[in-house]
Design a protein around this motif. Structure first.
Motif, PDB file in Angstrom:
ATOM      1  N   ASP A 151      24.589  52.195  10.152  1.00 56.94           N
ATOM      2  CA  ASP A 151      23.221  52.514   9.523  1.00 56.94           C
ATOM      3  C   ASP A 151      22.847  51.473   8.900  1.00 56.94           C
ATOM      4  OD1 ASP A 151      23.462  55.310  10.472  1.00 56.94           O
ATOM      5  OD2 ASP A 151      24.488  55.707   8.767  1.00 56.94           O
ATOM      6  N   ALA A 152      23.435  50.196   8.865  1.00 58.98           N
ATOM      7  CA  ALA A 152      22.624  49.077   7.967  1.00 58.98           C
ATOM      8  C   ALA A 152      21.677  48.383   8.952  1.00 58.98           C
ATOM      9  CB  ALA A 152      23.883  48.129   7.477  1.00 58.98           C
ATOM     10  N   VAL A 153      20.882  47.815   8.583  1.00 64.18           N
ATOM     11  CA  VAL A 153      20.110  46.938   9.390  1.00 64.18           C
ATOM     12  C   VAL A 153      20.184  45.451   8.411  1.00 64.18           C
ATOM     13  CG1 VAL A 153      17.674  46.018  10.022  1.00 64.18           C
ATOM     14  CG2 VAL A 153      18.473  48.772   9.840  1.00 64.18           C
ATOM     15  N   PRO A 154      21.267  44.451   8.901  1.00 65.82           N
ATOM     16  CA  PRO A 154      21.449  43.262   8.060  1.00 65.82           C
ATOM     17  C   PRO A 154      20.315  42.491   8.312  1.00 65.82           C
ATOM     18  CG  PRO A 154      22.751  43.387  10.267  1.00 65.82           C
ATOM     19  CD  PRO A 154      21.960  44.872  10.171  1.00 65.82           C
ATOM     20  N   ALA A 155      20.046  41.609   7.110  1.00 62.79           N
ATOM     21  CA  ALA A 155      19.253  40.569   7.248  1.00 62.79           C
ATOM     22  C   ALA A 155      20.098  39.299   7.707  1.00 62.79           C
ATOM     23  CB  ALA A 155      18.703  40.175   5.830  1.00 62.79           C
ATOM     24  N   LEU A 156      19.534  38.465   8.528  1.00 64.10           N
ATOM     25  CA  LEU A 156      20.108  37.309   9.088  1.00 64.10           C
ATOM     26  C   LEU A 156      20.070  36.206   8.295  1.00 64.10           C
ATOM     27  CD1 LEU A 156      19.779  37.902  13.086  1.00 64.10           C
ATOM     28  CD2 LEU A 156      21.566  38.895  11.571  1.00 64.10           C
ATOM     29  N   GLU A 157      21.051  35.534   7.966  1.00 61.42           N
ATOM     30  CA  GLU A 157      20.878  34.444   6.969  1.00 61.42           C
ATOM     31  C   GLU A 157      21.488  33.189   7.803  1.00 61.42           C
ATOM     32  OE1 GLU A 157      20.375  31.691   4.969  1.00 61.42           O
ATOM     33  OE2 GLU A 157      19.627  33.424   3.836  1.00 61.42           O
ATOM     34  N   PRO A 158      20.875  32.290   8.337  1.00 62.57           N
ATOM     35  CA  PRO A 158      21.492  31.177   8.965  1.00 62.57           C
ATOM     36  C   PRO A 158      22.214  30.239   8.083  1.00 62.57           C
ATOM     37  CG  PRO A 158      18.907  31.174   9.066  1.00 62.57           C
ATOM     38  CD  PRO A 158      19.358  32.413   8.206  1.00 62.57           C
ATOM     39  N   ASN A 159      22.073  30.299   6.696  1.00 57.96           N
ATOM     40  CA  ASN A 159      23.038  29.292   6.115  1.00 57.96           C
ATOM     41  C   ASN A 159      24.377  29.935   5.724  1.00 57.96           C
ATOM     42  OD1 ASN A 159      21.354  27.120   5.536  1.00 57.96           O
ATOM     43  ND2 ASN A 159      20.286  28.115   4.104  1.00 57.96           N
ATOM     44  N   LEU A 160      24.857  31.203   6.191  1.00 54.85           N
ATOM     45  CA  LEU A 160      25.812  31.908   6.392  1.00 54.85           C
ATOM     46  C   LEU A 160      26.739  31.594   7.767  1.00 54.85           C
ATOM     47  CD1 LEU A 160      25.612  34.993   4.122  1.00 54.85           C
ATOM     48  CD2 LEU A 160      26.634  32.766   3.637  1.00 54.85           C
ATOM     49  N   THR A 161      26.128  30.851   8.676  1.00 52.83           N
ATOM     50  CA  THR A 161      26.679  30.696  10.036  1.00 52.83           C
ATOM     51  C   THR A 161      27.797  29.862   9.825  1.00 52.83           C
ATOM     52  OG1 THR A 161      25.860  30.285  12.338  1.00 52.83           O
ATOM     53  CG2 THR A 161      25.383  28.773  10.858  1.00 52.83           C
ATOM     54  N   GLU A 162      28.536  29.705  11.014  1.00 49.36           N
ATOM     55  CA  GLU A 162      29.740  29.005  11.071  1.00 49.36           C
ATOM     56  C   GLU A 162      29.668  27.391  10.826  1.00 49.36           C
ATOM     57  OE1 GLU A 162      32.794  28.556  10.782  1.00 49.36           O
ATOM     58  OE2 GLU A 162      33.815  29.809  12.230  1.00 49.36           O
ATOM     59  N   VAL A 163      30.637  26.765  10.495  1.00 49.97           N
ATOM     60  CA  VAL A 163      30.641  25.396  10.505  1.00 49.97           C
ATOM     61  C   VAL A 163      30.307  24.738  12.010  1.00 49.97           C
ATOM     62  CG1 VAL A 163      32.009  23.440   9.928  1.00 49.97           C
ATOM     63  CG2 VAL A 163      32.531  25.693   8.870  1.00 49.97           C
ATOM     64  N   GLY A 164      29.292  23.809  11.541  1.00 54.89           N
ATOM     65  CA  GLY A 164      28.905  22.928  12.892  1.00 54.89           C
ATOM     66  C   GLY A 164      30.309  21.818  13.465  1.00 54.89           C
ATOM     67  N   TYR A 165      31.098  22.420  14.154  1.00 52.46           N
ATOM     68  CA  TYR A 165      32.478  21.806  14.556  1.00 52.46           C
ATOM     69  C   TYR A 165      31.945  20.628  15.559  1.00 52.46           C
ATOM     70  CZ  TYR A 165      34.909  25.381  11.841  1.00 52.46           C
ATOM     71  OH  TYR A 165      35.669  26.056  11.179  1.00 52.46           O
ATOM     72  N   GLY A 166      30.600  20.481  16.095  1.00 47.31           N
ATOM     73  CA  GLY A 166      30.427  19.272  16.883  1.00 47.31           C
ATOM     74  C   GLY A 166      31.306  19.365  17.945  1.00 47.31           C
ATOM     75  N   ASP A 167      31.809  18.292  18.501  1.00 51.25           N
ATOM     76  CA  ASP A 167      32.506  17.986  19.796  1.00 51.25           C
ATOM     77  C   ASP A 167      33.889  18.775  19.723  1.00 51.25           C
ATOM     78  OD1 ASP A 167      30.624  16.283  20.442  1.00 51.25           O
ATOM     79  OD2 ASP A 167      31.620  14.597  20.233  1.00 51.25           O
ATOM     80  N   TRP A 168      34.195  19.271  18.610  1.00 53.50           N
ATOM     81  CA  TRP A 168      35.428  20.058  18.503  1.00 53.50           C
ATOM     82  C   TRP A 168      35.377  21.495  19.131  1.00 53.50           C
ATOM     83  CZ3 TRP A 168      39.476  19.761  13.821  1.00 53.50           C
ATOM     84  CH2 TRP A 168      39.980  18.317  13.825  1.00 53.50           C
ATOM     85  N   GLU A 169      33.878  21.964  19.061  1.00 47.45           N
ATOM     86  CA  GLU A 169      33.631  23.212  19.442  1.00 47.45           C
ATOM     87  C   GLU A 169      34.045  23.658  20.802  1.00 47.45           C
ATOM     88  OE1 GLU A 169      29.440  25.419  20.239  1.00 47.45           O
ATOM     89  OE2 GLU A 169      29.965  25.170  18.035  1.00 47.45           O
ATOM     90  N   GLY A 170      34.999  24.793  20.789  1.00 47.47           N
ATOM     91  CA  GLY A 170      35.306  25.326  22.224  1.00 47.47           C
ATOM     92  C   GLY A 170      36.642  24.539  22.529  1.00 47.47           C
ATOM     93  N   GLY A 171      37.304  23.754  21.579  1.00 49.09           N
ATOM     94  CA  GLY A 171      38.461  23.062  21.988  1.00 49.09           C
ATOM     95  C   GLY A 171      39.585  23.961  21.603  1.00 49.09           C
ATOM     96  N   GLN A 172      40.852  23.947  22.396  1.00 47.99           N
ATOM     97  CA  GLN A 172      42.058  24.519  21.949  1.00 47.99           C
ATOM     98  C   GLN A 172      42.518  23.960  20.664  1.00 47.99           C
ATOM     99  OE1 GLN A 172      44.171  26.903  23.390  1.00 47.99           O
ATOM    100  NE2 GLN A 172      42.541  27.242  25.075  1.00 47.99           N
ATOM    101  N   LEU A 173      42.916  24.924  19.716  1.00 48.26           N
ATOM    102  CA  LEU A 173      43.430  24.448  18.296  1.00 48.26           C
ATOM    103  C   LEU A 173      44.644  23.619  18.610  1.00 48.26           C
ATOM    104  CD1 LEU A 173      42.888  27.677  16.434  1.00 48.26           C
ATOM    105  CD2 LEU A 173      41.746  25.345  16.078  1.00 48.26           C
ATOM    106  N   ARG A 174      45.430  23.952  19.478  1.00 43.18           N
ATOM    107  CA  ARG A 174      46.663  23.309  19.664  1.00 43.18           C
ATOM    108  C   ARG A 174      46.305  21.817  20.085  1.00 43.18           C
ATOM    109  NH1 ARG A 174      46.968  26.752  24.021  1.00 43.18           N
ATOM    110  NH2 ARG A 174      47.048  25.663  26.126  1.00 43.18           N
TER     111      ARG A 174
END
Length: 246
Positions: A72-95
């Motif tokens: 029932d909630a209508v959340p306010a979207l807050e861009p400053n709570l978004t995920e870390v910008g991992y840059g070139d690491w994004e999408g990479g396998q952690l291992r």
């Protein structure tokens, strides 16, 4: 002591990327079946709380978590709570990322880390924008609804860890000592003098989840001391019983 509103920090539920061992970053990954179940379960614990505001990272996994937990909630979207910008690491396998020289810096000196690539974010910048957003929303909720108000913010593992570290007065280099599981709740009350940590990584789980899981093969002797970049996948819902035979 002047009282102010209390914020509940909710991490999103498990995602397809968590299960695949991928660093999702700002990619639009979704909750998997377990993540949706986690969101519904935490909603059972949250549904009777009179939230004055519900705020969310704009990424789908957070929006989906709020929708399942508090339909029932209508959340306010807050861009400053978004995920870390991992840059070139994004999408990479952690291992695979764990083999990069930067991984050790992320573990030992995250305050010095800027993730590689055009979209890579500095960890101190992430901490600063997340803490500022939470404090601004907290002041707004207090001004509008009074000091007894509760509000909820849904965000990501490393972001919530940075907010907790700030609340505890910890240097950002120590935030890897904090664990924030999927669909966990952390509660903080800010005051003019200091914040108070009321709950940390609360999942309402069976305490048997504290039994260490079997150790995977690791490439380094000190690998078990590593924090999972991005916050990790937590323990599976059916992984609460003791492991027999190793």
């Amino acid at each position: 002591m002047l009282c102010v509103a209390t914020v509940l920090l909710l991490r999103h539920g498990r995602t397809t990327a968590n299960v695949e061992g991928v660093l999702a970053g700002r990619r639009p990954v979704s909750l998997n079946d377990e993540g949706r179940a986690q969101a519904v379960a935490v909603g059972e614990r949250l549904r009777d709380l009179p939230f004055a505001a519900v705020v969310s990272s704009p990424l789908p996994r957070c929006v989906q978590t709020v929708a399942a937990a508090l339909p029932d909630a209508v959340p306010a979207l807050e861009p400053n709570l978004t995920e870390v910008g991992y840059g070139d690491w994004e999408g990479g396998q952690l291992r695979e990322l764990a083999k990069e020289p930067l991984w050790r810096v992320v573990q030992q000196h995250p305050a010095a880390v800027t993730f590689p690539g055009e979209r890579g974010e500095a960890m101190p910048a992430m901490s600063a924008r997340a803490v500022a957003a939470v404090r601004a929303w907290d002041a707004k909720v207090t001004a509008s609804h009074g000091p007894d108000a509760l509000w909820l913010a849904c965000s990501h593992g490393d972001v919530i860890k940075a907010i907790i570290a700030d609340a505890l007065g910890l240097h950002l280099d120590q935030f890897q000592r904090i664990v924030v599981d999927p669909a966990s709740v952390t509660a903080i009350r800010f005051t003019p003098a200091r914040p108070f940590l009321l709950r940390l990584n609360d999942t309402g789980a069976d305490l048997r989840v504290l039994i260490p899981p079997p150790r995977p093969d690791e490439p380094r002797e000190d690998a078990e001391s590593d924090a999972v970049v991005g916050g990790g996948a937590g323990r599976p819902a059916d992984d609460a019983s003791p492991v027999v035979g190793g």
